[in-house]
Design a protein around this motif. Structure first.
Motif, PDB file in Angstrom:
ATOM      1  N   PHE A   1      43.078   3.166  -4.900  1.00  0.00           N
ATOM      2  CA  PHE A   1      42.248   4.344  -4.679  1.00  0.00           C
ATOM      3  C   PHE A   1      40.801   3.949  -4.379  1.00  0.00           C
ATOM      4  CE2 PHE A   1      45.760   5.499  -7.425  1.00  0.00           C
ATOM      5  CZ  PHE A   1      46.246   6.649  -6.817  1.00  0.00           C
ATOM      6  N   PRO A   2      40.091   4.766  -3.593  1.00  0.00           N
ATOM      7  CA  PRO A   2      38.712   4.432  -3.218  1.00  0.00           C
ATOM      8  C   PRO A   2      37.735   4.423  -4.389  1.00  0.00           C
ATOM      9  CG  PRO A   2      39.627   6.091  -1.725  1.00  0.00           C
ATOM     10  CD  PRO A   2      40.592   5.958  -2.870  1.00  0.00           C
ATOM     11  N   MET A   3      37.931   5.328  -5.362  1.00  0.00           N
ATOM     12  CA  MET A   3      36.978   5.462  -6.463  1.00  0.00           C
ATOM     13  C   MET A   3      37.706   5.387  -7.799  1.00  0.00           C
ATOM     14  SD  MET A   3      33.976   5.960  -7.835  1.00  0.00           S
ATOM     15  CE  MET A   3      32.937   6.253  -6.407  1.00  0.00           C
ATOM     16  N   PHE A   4      37.549   4.263  -8.486  1.00  0.00           N
ATOM     17  CA  PHE A   4      38.181   4.038  -9.784  1.00  0.00           C
ATOM     18  C   PHE A   4      37.138   4.290 -10.868  1.00  0.00           C
ATOM     19  CE2 PHE A   4      39.683   0.374 -12.757  1.00  0.00           C
ATOM     20  CZ  PHE A   4      40.168   1.290 -13.681  1.00  0.00           C
ATOM     21  N   ILE A   5      37.405   5.288 -11.715  1.00  0.00           N
ATOM     22  CA  ILE A   5      36.489   5.662 -12.794  1.00  0.00           C
ATOM     23  C   ILE A   5      37.136   5.280 -14.121  1.00  0.00           C
ATOM     24  CG2 ILE A   5      35.194   7.543 -13.878  1.00  0.00           C
ATOM     25  CD1 ILE A   5      35.542   9.066 -11.179  1.00  0.00           C
ATOM     26  N   GLY A   6      36.490   4.399 -14.871  1.00  0.00           N
ATOM     27  CA  GLY A   6      37.018   3.942 -16.152  1.00  0.00           C
ATOM     28  C   GLY A   6      36.201   4.491 -17.302  1.00  0.00           C
ATOM     29  N   LEU A   7      36.885   5.027 -18.314  1.00  0.00           N
ATOM     30  CA  LEU A   7      36.240   5.557 -19.509  1.00  0.00           C
ATOM     31  C   LEU A   7      36.511   4.602 -20.659  1.00  0.00           C
ATOM     32  CD1 LEU A   7      34.893   8.303 -18.812  1.00  0.00           C
ATOM     33  CD2 LEU A   7      37.041   8.035 -17.566  1.00  0.00           C
ATOM     34  N   ALA A   8      35.446   4.064 -21.262  1.00  0.00           N
ATOM     35  CA  ALA A   8      35.605   3.012 -22.257  1.00  0.00           C
ATOM     36  C   ALA A   8      34.762   3.299 -23.488  1.00  0.00           C
ATOM     37  CB  ALA A   8      35.216   1.661 -21.653  1.00  0.00           C
ATOM     38  N   GLY A   9      35.000   2.495 -24.542  1.00  0.00           N
ATOM     39  CA  GLY A   9      34.274   2.637 -25.786  1.00  0.00           C
ATOM     40  C   GLY A   9      35.230   2.714 -26.955  1.00  0.00           C
ATOM     41  N   THR A  10      34.707   2.557 -28.147  1.00  0.00           N
ATOM     42  CA  THR A  10      35.551   2.571 -29.346  1.00  0.00           C
ATOM     43  C   THR A  10      36.166   3.943 -29.578  1.00  0.00           C
ATOM     44  OG1 THR A  10      34.002   0.953 -30.273  1.00  0.00           O
ATOM     45  CG2 THR A  10      35.606   1.913 -31.784  1.00  0.00           C
ATOM     46  N   HIS A  11      35.386   4.999 -29.338  1.00  0.00           N
ATOM     47  CA  HIS A  11      35.861   6.363 -29.567  1.00  0.00           C
ATOM     48  C   HIS A  11      35.596   7.231 -28.336  1.00  0.00           C
ATOM     49  CE1 HIS A  11      35.317   4.684 -33.521  1.00  0.00           C
ATOM     50  NE2 HIS A  11      34.016   4.763 -33.421  1.00  0.00           N
ATOM     51  N   GLY A  12      36.429   8.240 -28.159  1.00  0.00           N
ATOM     52  CA  GLY A  12      36.178   9.250 -27.130  1.00  0.00           C
ATOM     53  C   GLY A  12      36.806   8.994 -25.778  1.00  0.00           C
ATOM     54  N   LYS A  13      37.541   7.871 -25.640  1.00  0.00           N
ATOM     55  CA  LYS A  13      38.121   7.540 -24.323  1.00  0.00           C
ATOM     56  C   LYS A  13      39.102   8.611 -23.848  1.00  0.00           C
ATOM     57  CE  LYS A  13      39.740   3.585 -25.797  1.00  0.00           C
ATOM     58  NZ  LYS A  13      39.084   3.393 -27.094  1.00  0.00           N
ATOM     59  N   THR A  14      39.987   9.022 -24.740  1.00  0.00           N
ATOM     60  CA  THR A  14      41.012   9.983 -24.324  1.00  0.00           C
ATOM     61  C   THR A  14      40.403  11.335 -24.001  1.00  0.00           C
ATOM     62  OG1 THR A  14      42.671   8.851 -25.676  1.00  0.00           O
ATOM     63  CG2 THR A  14      43.163  11.098 -25.009  1.00  0.00           C
ATOM     64  N   THR A  15      39.463  11.788 -24.817  1.00  0.00           N
ATOM     65  CA  THR A  15      38.837  13.086 -24.558  1.00  0.00           C
ATOM     66  C   THR A  15      38.020  13.058 -23.276  1.00  0.00           C
ATOM     67  OG1 THR A  15      38.775  13.659 -26.907  1.00  0.00           O
ATOM     68  CG2 THR A  15      37.245  14.816 -25.462  1.00  0.00           C
ATOM     69  N   THR A  16      37.215  12.012 -23.061  1.00  0.00           N
ATOM     70  CA  THR A  16      36.391  11.978 -21.851  1.00  0.00           C
ATOM     71  C   THR A  16      37.232  11.842 -20.591  1.00  0.00           C
ATOM     72  OG1 THR A  16      36.002   9.616 -22.289  1.00  0.00           O
ATOM     73  CG2 THR A  16      34.260  11.153 -22.912  1.00  0.00           C
ATOM     74  N   SER A  17      38.253  10.991 -20.628  1.00  0.00           N
ATOM     75  CA  SER A  17      39.100  10.841 -19.436  1.00  0.00           C
ATOM     76  C   SER A  17      39.899  12.113 -19.174  1.00  0.00           C
ATOM     77  CB  SER A  17      40.033   9.629 -19.576  1.00  0.00           C
ATOM     78  OG  SER A  17      40.817   9.710 -20.744  1.00  0.00           O
ATOM     79  N   GLY A  18      40.347  12.772 -20.252  1.00  0.00           N
ATOM     80  CA  GLY A  18      41.065  14.029 -20.091  1.00  0.00           C
ATOM     81  C   GLY A  18      40.164  15.135 -19.561  1.00  0.00           C
ATOM     82  N   LEU A  19      38.943  15.204 -20.082  1.00  0.00           N
ATOM     83  CA  LEU A  19      37.994  16.224 -19.637  1.00  0.00           C
ATOM     84  C   LEU A  19      37.630  16.033 -18.170  1.00  0.00           C
ATOM     85  CD1 LEU A  19      35.989  18.537 -20.083  1.00  0.00           C
ATOM     86  CD2 LEU A  19      34.409  16.892 -21.117  1.00  0.00           C
TER      87      LEU A  19
END
Length: 455
Positions: free
Chosen positions: A101-119
């Motif tokens: 895909f042209p734009m790969f957006i990764g959500l990282a960190g100890t907490h909040g990955k699932t919520t931020t990627s889902g949002l």
């Protein structure tokens, strides 16, 4: 014949990757020990699914996808090695997909990955951009954790740091919500090792990539100070940053805040998910959307539609005026953040806590002891071992005893979730708010309590 064969295809992570590949036109097969909603899902999309692990399940010359949980004595692993097939970790499969895909957006960190990627995935869906994504949880409003379209511009994924594989990726846009000591079975030197892993991650990224980081987090600030990379895009509540949340208002289980880009007011965000941690999560995604060039007035209304992720402050029952909320929080900081959302409620506040791994409980013992202060009562159920050996000292029974000494009314409850639920239900009263906390099978206890209280 299959292009990819997934061992344990019924797992939430494995099935998400399988679904994406199927949607992109690849041939997929897989196996698991039992049928589940996830095996049925990928089967309905065209995957050839085998129940039970057997060397006969390996057909043709597929890439064989495994998770860290798959052991070398698995008959399909043995067969694949005998045939000289390529065996890849699921992180390598995710990396392969991300590069399509042209734009790969990764959500990282100890907490909040699932919520931020889902949002982010939810809002991009609402904006009709046809995003592709792989998330470690279900988006309740969409009832899916993965999607793919051959014409997608955006691919969103939460990037798991637990086993060091995060350094394989090279996202075009990376969000780092927070960095704290966790996964101490892998990171023997705690936070220092995690920071080194993230250093390797950003060193691999293209120089044109963007990194968004929360500067209200101590671990993040330590990372910023020690890394050579200096072009971070920052977001904050308490400090001057590129993006800031101001005038935050909490109302029962809802909240709102104003977003400023430098000193320019972008507008107001309304949330139906509680807690300061979700203000940070939402601010991160506003920052992402603005950096991607979307107009604030176009995406802001969709924040108030997002009801959170499955097992992230998820209301599972409201019976006899007793609210039961399930949350995946299993790290001290996650627990503090989750409980902060209810600390000012005029209700009796109760939590049922299931420690996850003896190694985590031992490594963060003192931090866990400081995480439950706002409660009126705490029930501690059996530790979910996740492969760890029983610890004579650092276990649920001793944790309940130690936290009681600190002034928290705590009771150890042994037995299965069904047994524990039967012991706890008679002690609940009208008006209580009950949180079930942990990453193991604690999620079952909400339904048990609902059934008992409804009768």
């Amino acid at each position: 014949m299959s292009d990819f064969h997934f061992i344990a295809i019924g797992g939430v992570g494995q099935s998400a990757l399988a679904k994406i590949l199927l949607c992109l036109g690849y041939s997929v097969s897989g196996s698991d020990i039992a049928e589940s909603k996830y095996t049925k899902l990928v089967s309905s999309l065209g995957a050839k699914v085998f129940i039970g692990h057997d060397e006969k399940n390996i057909q043709g010359n597929p890439k064989v996808v495994v998770s860290s949980a798959i052991k070398e004595d698995n008959p399909e692993i043995i067969k694949a090695r005998k045939l000289g097939l390529e065996i890849i970790h699921r992180s390598d499969c995710l990396k392969y997909i991300s590069e399509l895909f042209p734009m790969f957006i990764g959500l990282a960190g100890t907490h909040g990955k699932t919520t931020t990627s889902g949002l982010l995935s939810f809002i991009l869906e609402r904006l009709e951009t046809k995003p592709s994504y792989a998330i470690g949880g279900i988006i309740p409003k969409l009832n899916i954790n993965a999607a793919a379209d051959k014409n997608s511009k955006y691919f969103i994924a939460e990037l798991d740091e637990s086993d060091g594989t995060i350094q394989k990726y090279s996202p075009n846009l990376l969000v780092i919500n927070n960095l704290e000591a966790d996964h101490l079975d892998y990171y023997k030197n705690g936070l220092d090792d995690i920071l080194l892993t993230f250093e390797k991650l950003i060193n691999k990224m293209d120089e044109k990539s963007k990194i968004l980081i929360n500067i209200d987090n101590d671990g993040n600030n330590k990372f910023i100070a020690q890394t050579k990379y200096k072009n971070f895009i920052t977001y904050s509540i308490n400090n001057n940053a590129d993006y800031q949340a101001r005038n935050i208002v909490f109302n029962e289980l809802n909240s709102s805040f104003e977003v400023y880009k430098k000193e320019e007011l972008l507008g107001k965000i309304n949330l139906i998910i509680p807690g300061l941690h979700n203000v940070y999560n939402a601010l991160a995604i506003v920052s992402v959307l603005d950096e991607l060039g979307f107009k604030f007035s176009d995406y802001a209304p969709y924040f108030s539609e997002f009801s959170g992720m499955g097992r992230r402050f998820q209301l599972v029952a409201d019976v006899n005026n007793i609210k039961i909320i399930d949350d995946y929080a299993h790290h001290p900081q996650e627990i503090k953040s989750t409980l902060s959302a209810i600390k000012d409620l005029k209700r009796r506040k109760i939590a049922i806590f299931q420690p996850h791994r003896y190694t985590r409980l031992k490594g963060l013992w003192n931090e866990f002891l400081e995480s439950f202060d706002c409660l009126d009562e705490l029930f501690v159920v059996e530790t979910f071992n996740a492969g760890d050996k029983f610890d004579e000292t650092y276990n649920s029974s001793n944790f309940a005893k130690e936290i009681t000494k600190k002034g928290v009314k705590a009771t150890y409850i042994n037995g299965t979730m069904e047994v524990a639920g039967k012991k706890i239900a008679p002690q609940l009263k009208q008006g209580d708010i009950v949180l079930t906390l942990g990453a193991g099978d604690i999620t079952k206890i909400g339904e048990v309590l609902n059934g008992l209280l409804a009768n």
